[in-house]
Design a protein around this motif. Structure first.
Motif, mmCIF file in Angstrom:
data_model
loop_
_atom_site.group_PDB
_atom_site.id
_atom_site.type_symbol
_atom_site.label_atom_id
_atom_site.label_comp_id
_atom_site.label_asym_id
_atom_site.label_seq_id
_atom_site.Cartn_x
_atom_site.Cartn_y
_atom_site.Cartn_z
ATOM 1 N N TYR A 10 2.110 -2.762 13.388
ATOM 2 C CA TYR A 10 1.531 -3.919 14.073
ATOM 3 C C TYR A 10 1.724 -5.157 13.206
ATOM 4 N N MET A 26 -9.524 2.641 6.559
ATOM 5 C CA MET A 26 -8.088 2.490 6.721
ATOM 6 C C MET A 26 -7.365 3.839 6.826
ATOM 7 N N PHE A 28 -3.896 3.451 7.414
ATOM 8 C CA PHE A 28 -2.552 2.904 7.233
ATOM 9 C C PHE A 28 -2.620 1.831 6.149
ATOM 10 N N TYR A 29 -1.462 1.304 5.780
ATOM 11 C CA TYR A 29 -1.402 0.203 4.814
ATOM 12 C C TYR A 29 -1.501 -1.123 5.563
ATOM 13 N N ASN A 30 -2.031 -2.138 4.884
ATOM 14 C CA ASN A 30 -2.184 -3.444 5.502
ATOM 15 C C ASN A 30 -1.949 -4.545 4.471
ATOM 16 N N ASP A 80 0.344 -4.137 9.617
ATOM 17 C CA ASP A 80 -0.065 -2.743 9.446
ATOM 18 C C ASP A 80 1.200 -1.907 9.354
#
Length: 268
Positions: A10, A26, A28-30, A80
């Motif tokens: 995203y 979380m 996922f990574y952001n 994301d």
């Protein structure tokens, strides 16, 4: 770290509302790059107030909380993502566990780097919104450049502003003389440095060669001429291509369609 293969989940260019907030665990990574306003962010047990120039990083397992301020709402880019790191070694592919070495937050003090990151985040957002399969490749390319720039910045690599001025001078020259037969040697003579050195600093600052950049200028100009009703042959010559077939090939490579298809598209 330079072998990372990302999966973009995203991308958003977000001007926050007064009611905007985050409160999640979380998976996922952001990455978030703030370019206006301010907000308060929490990662696990650490809370900071971030504003223009701040980069935030969250990883799977982190508890994320955030809210903006009514007197100065935050604007930011957000990405994301997930990633893997495939390495070809001993005649076979291996997946190594490679951890991104970024802290929860950092302030990007290098103004050229910040400007470059804004441009890359913006391009990534446009590719994501286009929802075209070909742009998945473009997304990975742009995102990889973002990671490389951040890794170099973390390692203390600074940009040379004299080189930046040289590159700006070359870009202005190409923009004014794109219809001429411009060579790398000619550009090097104009900037009073060697062709190899010019090629090196141009690629480092822009992320493309001088010829690639010149072709992009020419193709952009050609689209305006084709919209105005000029023929492909006329347009090719006016933007500096002596070979109409080379022009058509370059146009299709950059735009994804041929000049004739572009004419049909703008006239439909």
């Amino acid at each position: 770290m330079y072998e990372i293969f990302p999966k973009i989940l995203y991308v958003v260019d977000r001007p926050t509302s007064l009611s905007w907030k985050l409160d999640d665990h979380m998976s996922f990574y952001n990455l978030m790059l703030i370019y206006d306003g301010k907000a308060e962010f929490t990662c696990n047990n650490t809370t900071i107030q971030a504003s223009n120039g701040y980069l935030l990083f969250y990883k799977p397992g982190d508890i994320r909380k955030a809210h903006t301020f009514s007197e100065d709402p935050m604007k930011c880019f957000g990405i994301d993502f997930l990633y893997t790191c495939p390495i070809y070694q001993d005649n076979q592919w291996q997946f190594v566990d490679s951890t991104l070495p970024f802290s929860f937050f950092q302030k990007i003090d290098d103004q050229f780097l910040f400007s470059r990151l804004l441009d890359l985040f913006s391009r990534l957002n446009r590719f994501f919104l286009s929802n075209k399969d070909i742009n998945r490749v473009n997304e990975r390319s742009v995102f990889s450049e973002i990671l490389i720039l951040l890794l170099e910045y973390k390692d203390g690599n600074q940009y040379n502003y004299s080189n930046l001025k040289r590159v700006d001078k070359i870009i202005n020259y190409m923009a004014e003389n794109y219809m001429e037969n411009i060579t790398l040697q000619q550009l090097a003579d104009y900037s009073q440095i060697s062709p190899s050195y010019l090629g090196n600093i141009f690629n480092k600052v822009i992320g493309a060669s001088t010829i690639e950049y010149l072709i992009n200028i020419r193709i952009t100009k050609s689209k305006s001429l084709l919209k105005d009703g000029l023929t492909i042959s006329e347009t090719s010559k006016l933007v500096g291509f002596n070979d109409i077939f080379y022009f058509s090939k370059a146009f299709k490579k950059r735009e994804g369609i041929s000049p004739s298809q572009y004419i049909e598209l703008v006239n439909s």
